[in-house]
Write a protein that holds these residues in place. Structure first.
Motif, PDB file in Angstrom:
ATOM      1  N   TYR A 164       9.894 -25.546   0.544  1.00 38.63           N
ATOM      2  CA  TYR A 164       9.136 -25.600   1.858  1.00 38.63           C
ATOM      3  C   TYR A 164      10.059 -25.140   2.916  1.00 38.63           C
ATOM      4  O   TYR A 164       9.481 -24.576   3.973  1.00 38.63           O
ATOM      5  CB  TYR A 164       9.102 -27.142   1.955  1.00 38.63           C
ATOM      6  CG  TYR A 164       8.041 -27.338   3.270  1.00 38.63           C
ATOM      7  CD1 TYR A 164       6.892 -27.130   3.203  1.00 38.63           C
ATOM      8  CD2 TYR A 164       9.003 -27.827   4.188  1.00 38.63           C
ATOM      9  CE1 TYR A 164       5.962 -27.564   4.440  1.00 38.63           C
ATOM     10  CE2 TYR A 164       8.291 -28.164   5.371  1.00 38.63           C
ATOM     11  CZ  TYR A 164       6.963 -27.707   5.665  1.00 38.63           C
ATOM     12  OH  TYR A 164       6.345 -28.230   6.544  1.00 38.63           O
ATOM     13  N   ASP A 165      11.491 -25.390   3.098  1.00 35.76           N
ATOM     14  CA  ASP A 165      12.352 -25.025   3.990  1.00 35.76           C
ATOM     15  C   ASP A 165      12.156 -23.507   4.170  1.00 35.76           C
ATOM     16  O   ASP A 165      12.342 -23.139   5.519  1.00 35.76           O
ATOM     17  CB  ASP A 165      13.790 -25.485   3.803  1.00 35.76           C
ATOM     18  CG  ASP A 165      13.863 -27.001   3.892  1.00 35.76           C
ATOM     19  OD1 ASP A 165      13.192 -27.633   4.409  1.00 35.76           O
ATOM     20  OD2 ASP A 165      15.149 -27.495   3.382  1.00 35.76           O
TER      21      ASP A 165
ATOM     22  N   ASN B  74       8.711 -22.500   5.640  1.00 36.26           N
ATOM     23  CA  ASN B  74       8.677 -22.958   6.994  1.00 36.26           C
ATOM     24  C   ASN B  74       9.048 -22.089   7.891  1.00 36.26           C
ATOM     25  O   ASN B  74       8.744 -21.961   9.172  1.00 36.26           O
ATOM     26  CB  ASN B  74       9.187 -24.354   7.253  1.00 36.26           C
ATOM     27  CG  ASN B  74       8.608 -24.939   8.360  1.00 36.26           C
ATOM     28  OD1 ASN B  74       7.493 -24.891   8.637  1.00 36.26           O
ATOM     29  ND2 ASN B  74       9.420 -25.731   9.237  1.00 36.26           N
TER      30      ASN B  74
ATOM     31  N   ASP C   6       3.297 -21.219   9.183  1.00 32.92           N
ATOM     32  CA  ASP C   6       2.953 -22.780   9.982  1.00 32.92           C
ATOM     33  C   ASP C   6       2.784 -23.740   8.686  1.00 32.92           C
ATOM     34  O   ASP C   6       2.199 -23.312   7.599  1.00 32.92           O
ATOM     35  CB  ASP C   6       1.698 -22.659  10.869  1.00 32.92           C
ATOM     36  CG  ASP C   6       2.125 -21.739  12.130  1.00 32.92           C
ATOM     37  OD1 ASP C   6       3.160 -21.930  12.594  1.00 32.92           O
ATOM     38  OD2 ASP C   6       1.110 -21.317  12.634  1.00 32.92           O
ATOM     39  N   HIS C   7       2.934 -25.103   9.003  1.00 31.11           N
ATOM     40  CA  HIS C   7       2.940 -26.091   7.960  1.00 31.11           C
ATOM     41  C   HIS C   7       1.414 -25.976   7.363  1.00 31.11           C
ATOM     42  O   HIS C   7       1.343 -26.159   6.289  1.00 31.11           O
ATOM     43  CB  HIS C   7       3.229 -27.619   8.495  1.00 31.11           C
ATOM     44  CG  HIS C   7       2.349 -27.872   9.675  1.00 31.11           C
ATOM     45  ND1 HIS C   7       1.054 -28.739   9.406  1.00 31.11           N
ATOM     46  CD2 HIS C   7       2.304 -27.615  10.875  1.00 31.11           C
ATOM     47  CE1 HIS C   7       0.479 -28.620  10.700  1.00 31.11           C
ATOM     48  NE2 HIS C   7       1.496 -28.327  11.406  1.00 31.11           N
TER      49      HIS C   7
ATOM     50  N   ASN D  45      10.917 -28.049  11.316  1.00 36.12           N
ATOM     51  CA  ASN D  45       9.511 -27.672  11.723  1.00 36.12           C
ATOM     52  C   ASN D  45      10.087 -26.914  13.194  1.00 36.12           C
ATOM     53  O   ASN D  45       9.057 -26.666  14.032  1.00 36.12           O
ATOM     54  CB  ASN D  45       8.459 -28.482  12.017  1.00 36.12           C
ATOM     55  CG  ASN D  45       7.848 -29.019  10.485  1.00 36.12           C
ATOM     56  OD1 ASN D  45       7.970 -28.302   9.608  1.00 36.12           O
ATOM     57  ND2 ASN D  45       7.248 -30.280  10.328  1.00 36.12           N
TER      58      ASN D  45
END
Length: 431
Positions: free
Chosen positions: A15-16, A19, A23-24, A353
């Motif tokens: 996920y890092d 990101n 965008d999430h 984020n």
């Protein structure tokens, strides 16, 4: 973008990296694999990616860099405190390992150089005091602040003073920082009582007050702060573009800001101003206005924050997205501005984020670096927090967090003081 991760312990790493590029709301983790997957494999768009033990982030970053055509200035580095790297690795090793740009590498080196000018004793304590009240909630804000005048702020100051009088800290502190919220939103008489309690209990090398919003300030408050030991204040316009600030949920009176700034300068404060890169609707061309005004004001310190959208903010609800092109261009414009005007970067940190995988940087002129910012970001001293939701963190790793809401804070303040005193006394006895 759909991904499947066989090893659940690797999901955060994946996920890092995602990101950085997406965008999430564009990132989707499948719960079932479309292919036969081994523990050291992930699935991206029905293709297998195999990785060795420690190279998942680099391999995924290199793949997405090729797929998207975007090269992050920080490479695949995703930690919140990149300035710590340069204490253990050479600039060349950092560049090679993380694929960061020359500009960001230079930034790390310059931050290290500025921080080396400051002498800090790890045996010292610093103090954070939280005042969680605001006249309105900014749309990018996710902090547990109390909005509007409905709560009895004088009662809260009573409780803070009780904490100050009963906390078992040494009299000589390094730095004191009053933040929030908007600390200047309290009444002048309450501010006077709070400052008196602090000065009766402590001495300090540095005392900072986060004045924040000009709509909560007047000459009497500024004069009171200066007469009671506060040497630094932070005035935070976030932007000088009126429509941008109002759209973010804040009041705006530019003429009053200029009056407050002049008063603060005449009183001899070291002044910081905060700005946010990526506010809704603020393009790179719009942001230029901030530089024109800053060149006239020349505050001692300027902090440029890159927007990091928090889940509980109105920006998150509105799915506010900063243009990567604009954010990167503004970042480059900031670099040009600070160099032309002899500002030096002295602290740096990043957040989850954060837009375009960039950073928050504090700059200073004329050797006016703020001790507290360096202490907290580099974790160089133990910091004790007073007030609702305030954090305490000791260098031995022990932590404590005060109650997150006013009701619990008032009910538990005595037991929370006792808990912090045990931490302080245990730490002091072993150092």
């Amino acid at each position: 973008m759909k991904f499947y991760v066989e090893n659940p312990n690797k999901r955060k790493q994946v996920y890092d990296i995602l990101n950085i590029f997406f965008d999430h709301d564009e990132i989707v983790f499948d719960e079932k694999a479309s292919l036969k997957v081994l523990s050291n494999e992930i699935v991206y768009n029905n293709e297998l990616i195999t990785y060795e033990k420690d190279d998942l982030k680099r391999k995924l970053y290199d793949l997405l860099k090729e797929v998207t055509g975007y090269k992050s200035p920080w490479g695949y580095l995703t930690g919140s405190k990149p300035s710590k790297l340069i204490k253990n690795l050479s600039p060349e090793e950092i560049k090679s390992k993380y694929d960061i740009s020359d500009d960001k590498l230079r930034l790390l080196v310059e931050v290290k150089k500025e921080q080396e000018k400051i002498s800090i004793d790890p045996r010292d304590f610093s103090l954070y005091i939280n005042i969680p009240f605001c006249p309105s909630r900014c749309h990018y804000c996710s902090y547990p602040t109390i909005v509007g005048p409905r709560e009895d702020r004088s009662k809260y100051i009573d409780s803070l003073i009780y904490e100050i009088e009963n906390i078992s800290l040494p009299r000589k502190l390094d730095a004191i920082y009053i933040g929030g919220g908007t600390p200047s939103y309290i009444k002048t008489d309450d501010l006077r009582r709070l400052l008196l309690a602090i000065n009766e209990k402590f001495s300090y090398k540095e005392f900072t007050f986060e004045a924040g919003r000009e709509d909560t300030l007047d000459f009497d408050k500024l004069k009171l702060l200066r007469e009671n030991g506060v040497g630094r204040i932070s005035l935070n316009p976030q932007s000088f573009n009126e429509d941008i600030v109002k759209r973010a949920g804040r009041a705006y009176d530019f003429d009053h800001f200029l009056d407050i700034f002049k008063m603060a300068r005449d009183l001899g404060f070291i002044i910081n101003t905060d700005f946010i890169i990526g506010l809704m609707g603020e393009k790179a061309d719009d942001f230029k206005k901030n530089f024109f005004i800053l060149e006239d004001l020349m505050p001692d310190n300027i902090t440029f924050h890159t927007l990091a959208i928090k889940v509980s903010s109105k920006y998150f609800e509105k799915n506010a997205k900063a243009s990567r092109k604009d954010v990167i261009l503004i970042s480059e414009m900031i670099d040009d501005f600070v160099r032309r005007n002899s500002y030096k970067p002295y602290y740096l940190y990043r957040q989850k984020n954060i837009a375009s995988n960039l950073e928050n940087v504090g700059y200073q002129k004329n050797n006016t670096s703020q001790r507290y910012n360096i202490i907290i970001n580099e974790e160089l001293e133990s910091i004790i927090g007073l007030g609702m939701n305030a954090n305490s963190k000791l260098l031995n790793g022990k932590k404590f967090r005060n109650s997150r809401n006013l009701r619990d804070y008032y009910e538990k303040v005595t037991s929370e003081i006792d808990a912090k005193n045990k931490l302080i006394n245990g730490y002091s006895n072993n150092n």
